[in-house]
Design an enzyme around this catalytic site. Structure first.
Site, PDB file in Angstrom:
ATOM      1  N   GLY A  10       0.836  -1.205   0.000  1.00  0.00           N
ATOM      2  CA  GLY A  10       0.000   0.000   0.000  1.00  0.00           C
ATOM      3  C   GLY A  10       0.867   1.250   0.000  1.00  0.00           C
ATOM      4  NE  ARG A  72      -2.267  -4.298  -1.106  1.00  0.00           N
ATOM      5  CZ  ARG A  72      -1.833  -3.729   0.010  1.00  0.00           C
ATOM      6  NH1 ARG A  72      -0.767  -4.190   0.612  1.00  0.00           N
ATOM      7  NH2 ARG A  72      -2.471  -2.694   0.517  1.00  0.00           N
ATOM      8  CG  ASP A 103       4.340  -7.744   6.876  1.00  0.00           C
ATOM      9  OD1 ASP A 103       3.795  -7.020   6.005  1.00  0.00           O
ATOM     10  OD2 ASP A 103       3.684  -8.461   7.662  1.00  0.00           O
ATOM     11  CB  THR A 126       3.409  -0.345   6.975  1.00  0.00           C
ATOM     12  OG1 THR A 126       2.044  -0.486   7.371  1.00  0.00           O
ATOM     13  CG2 THR A 126       4.271  -0.789   8.130  1.00  0.00           C
ATOM     14  CB  ILE A 127      -0.306   3.913   7.369  1.00  0.00           C
ATOM     15  CG1 ILE A 127      -1.320   2.838   6.971  1.00  0.00           C
ATOM     16  CG2 ILE A 127       0.063   4.784   6.204  1.00  0.00           C
ATOM     17  CD1 ILE A 127      -2.718   3.398   6.772  1.00  0.00           C
ATOM     18  CG  ASP A 128      -1.322  -1.263   8.797  1.00  0.00           C
ATOM     19  OD1 ASP A 128      -2.026  -0.239   8.661  1.00  0.00           O
ATOM     20  OD2 ASP A 128      -1.567  -2.333   8.226  1.00  0.00           O
ATOM     21  CG  ASP A 130       2.032  -4.166  10.601  1.00  0.00           C
ATOM     22  OD1 ASP A 130       2.875  -3.588   9.893  1.00  0.00           O
ATOM     23  OD2 ASP A 130       1.091  -4.817  10.134  1.00  0.00           O
ATOM     24  NE  ARG A 163     -27.035  11.329  15.035  1.00  0.00           N
ATOM     25  CZ  ARG A 163     -27.145  12.043  13.932  1.00  0.00           C
ATOM     26  NH1 ARG A 163     -26.083  12.632  13.414  1.00  0.00           N
ATOM     27  NH2 ARG A 163     -28.300  12.165  13.325  1.00  0.00           N
ATOM     28  CG  MET A 170      -6.801   1.584   6.861  1.00  0.00           C
ATOM     29  SD  MET A 170      -5.741   1.974   5.461  1.00  0.00           S
ATOM     30  CE  MET A 170      -6.922   1.820   4.114  1.00  0.00           C
ATOM     31  N   GLY A 171      -5.501  -0.890  10.062  1.00  0.00           N
ATOM     32  CA  GLY A 171      -4.714  -1.683  11.005  1.00  0.00           C
ATOM     33  C   GLY A 171      -5.176  -3.120  10.928  1.00  0.00           C
ATOM     34  NE  ARG A 172      -4.233  -7.265   6.148  1.00  0.00           N
ATOM     35  CZ  ARG A 172      -5.261  -7.353   5.320  1.00  0.00           C
ATOM     36  NH1 ARG A 172      -5.650  -6.315   4.627  1.00  0.00           N
ATOM     37  NH2 ARG A 172      -5.889  -8.490   5.169  1.00  0.00           N
ATOM     38  CD  GLU A 223      -7.953  -2.322   7.803  1.00  0.00           C
ATOM     39  OE1 GLU A 223      -8.742  -2.027   6.889  1.00  0.00           O
ATOM     40  OE2 GLU A 223      -6.720  -2.381   7.641  1.00  0.00           O
ATOM     41  NE  ARG A 271     -26.722   9.119  11.496  1.00  0.00           N
ATOM     42  CZ  ARG A 271     -27.898   8.821  12.048  1.00  0.00           C
ATOM     43  NH1 ARG A 271     -28.009   7.752  12.834  1.00  0.00           N
ATOM     44  NH2 ARG A 271     -28.955   9.576  11.839  1.00  0.00           N
ATOM     45  CD  GLN A 279      -7.238   5.419   8.577  1.00  0.00           C
ATOM     46  OE1 GLN A 279      -6.867   4.988   9.639  1.00  0.00           O
ATOM     47  NE2 GLN A 279      -8.069   4.741   7.794  1.00  0.00           N
ATOM     48  NE  ARG A 280      -2.649   3.078   1.532  1.00  0.00           N
ATOM     49  CZ  ARG A 280      -3.121   1.970   0.946  1.00  0.00           C
ATOM     50  NH1 ARG A 280      -3.517   0.958   1.679  1.00  0.00           N
ATOM     51  NH2 ARG A 280      -3.188   1.876  -0.344  1.00  0.00           N
TER      52      ARG A 280
HETATM   53  O1  F6P Z   1      -1.012  -2.235   4.683  1.00  0.00           O
HETATM   54  C1  F6P Z   1      -1.486  -0.963   4.778  1.00  0.00           C
HETATM   55  C2  F6P Z   1      -2.989  -0.931   4.597  1.00  0.00           C
HETATM   56  O2  F6P Z   1      -3.382   0.426   4.543  1.00  0.00           O
HETATM   57  C3  F6P Z   1      -3.787  -1.671   5.675  1.00  0.00           C
HETATM   58  O3  F6P Z   1      -3.972  -0.905   6.836  1.00  0.00           O
HETATM   59  C4  F6P Z   1      -5.066  -1.967   4.951  1.00  0.00           C
HETATM   60  O4  F6P Z   1      -5.717  -3.114   5.468  1.00  0.00           O
HETATM   61  C5  F6P Z   1      -4.604  -2.222   3.553  1.00  0.00           C
HETATM   62  O5  F6P Z   1      -3.380  -1.554   3.395  1.00  0.00           O
HETATM   63  C6  F6P Z   1      -5.584  -1.772   2.497  1.00  0.00           C
HETATM   64  O6  F6P Z   1      -5.087  -2.170   1.271  1.00  0.00           O
HETATM   65  P1  F6P Z   1      -5.656  -1.691  -0.139  1.00  0.00           P
HETATM   66  O7  F6P Z   1      -5.187  -0.283  -0.358  1.00  0.00           O
HETATM   67  O8  F6P Z   1      -5.066  -2.631  -1.100  1.00  0.00           O
HETATM   68  O9  F6P Z   1      -7.146  -1.749  -0.063  1.00  0.00           O
END
Ligand code: F6P
Length: 347
Positions: A10, A72, A103, A126-128, A130, A163, A170-172, A223, A271, A279-280
């Protein structure tokens, strides 16, 4: 010396700052030639390249996205892929290859070095956040900043309408963005992949707030957090079952599932906001620009000193070379003590 650079996975704010730093350091400090590979590992397999000089990397420091493009693609998932990568590296005259990625991308760089003796150097992106081996990856600070701003904005509208607002970030496999933006934005509950928490517990936090006169609540969910009910029902919420070449499904949907359940259980109007690729995108924070620049300068220096199979990493305030193999071995998850800090502010 001809140094090639590619971006994989990503995209991420700060990628262009790395390309600029690698190019300028290689050309100005070492007198090397630099070549950009388009669209990650796919570009290497297709020999899709272009020269990088000082002008090509001028005025890109502040730009989001990547001038190199990304994909990818996994060469190890293609018949004869690694062999083709090796052949193209020889044909195109590359002496070293700098791979900038998370990774998956760095896992490929590590294997290409170990199994094919290709001279790879890694840069962690990576924005994650991780990835092991480095304290932080670039892109993460920008993502946290964007998510925090979003939570701040959601705060005012949540309050106006009394509300519950669920914010999906994000964050897998790691909840770094959720925990950091949740702490910074004052979240009333946070769901991460690391710490299982039931929908009923989240509702308890909302109800605790109602009991002390607070009419709104903000719930932040990664997520990759599981949807868990007190009954024992537990599921990963996915947007699509389709997997990429690294075997990842497309996540997304926990926010909506949670929102519906919270509304049903607590009776509070709820909501959901899914921040997604916002975020990216866009310009990196100054912190990410600086980290990406330092990583790029270090990667060029690692080429100069032949530190193959290694990755530039942040350790405290220093940039060091660490083993790529070690870095990709395990996911860096949010430590319990950081979650515990966030937890003090739940409810
Ligand atoms: O690996 C970074 C990331 O932004 C994850 O947080 C997210 O699950 C994934 O990429 C989304 O990927 P794509 O842009 O292929 O939908």
């Amino acid at each position: 010396m001809n140094v090639a650079i590619l971006n994989g996975g990503g995209d991420c704010p700060g990628l262009n700052a790395v390309t600029r730093a690698v190019t300028r350091t290689c050309i100005r400090e070492y007198g090397y030639q630099v070549t950009g590979i388009r669209n990650g590992w796919r570009g290497l397999l297709e020999a899709d390249i272009f020269p990088l000089d000082l002008n090509a990397v001028s005025d890109i420091l502040q730009r989001g996205g990547t001038i190199l493009g990304t994909s990818r693609t996994n060469p190890f998932k293609k018949e004869g892929g690694p062999e083709l990568a090796l052949e193209n590296i020889r044909k195109l005259g590359f002496d070293a290859l700098i791979a900038v990625g998370g990774d998956d991308t760095l896992g490929v760089a590590s294997r290409l070095y170990k199994e094919y003796k290709i001279h790879t150097v890694g840069v962690p992106k990576t924005i994650d956040n991780d990835l092991s081996g480095t304290d932080y990856t670039f892109g993460f600070d920008t993502a946290v900043q964007i998510a925090t701003e979003a939570i701040d904005r959601i705060h005012t509208t949540a309050e106006s309408h009394s509300r519950v607002m669920v914010v999906e970030v994000m964050g897998r496999t790691a909840g770094w963005i959720a925990i950091m933006s949740g702490i910074a934005g004052g979240a009333d509950a946070i769901l991460t992949p690391e710490v299982p928490i039931t929908v009923e517990e989240v509702c308890d936090f909302v109800n605790q707030r109602t009991a002390r006169g607070k009419k709104f609540s903000i719930v932040v969910a990664s997520e990759g957090a599981k949807f868990i009910r007190k009954t024992g029902e537990e599921k990963e919420v996915i947007a699509s079952e389709e997997v990429d070449e690294f075997g990842h499904v497309r996540l997304g949907g926990i926010g909506n599932a949670l929102g519906k359940a919270i509304e049903k259980i607590t009776g509070h109007e709820t909501r959901v906001t899914v921040l997604g690729h916002i975020q990216r995108g866009g310009t990196p924070t100054s912190r990410d620009r600086i980290l990406a620049t330092r990583f790029g300068v270090k990667a060029a220096e690692m080429v100069k000193t032949s530190q193959w199979g290694m990755m530039a990493a942040l350790k405290g305030d220093d940039i060091k070379a660490v083993s790529l193999d070690e870095a990709v071995k395990k996911t860096k998850t949010v430590p319990q003590e950081l979650y515990d800090v966030a937890r003090i502010f739940f409810g």
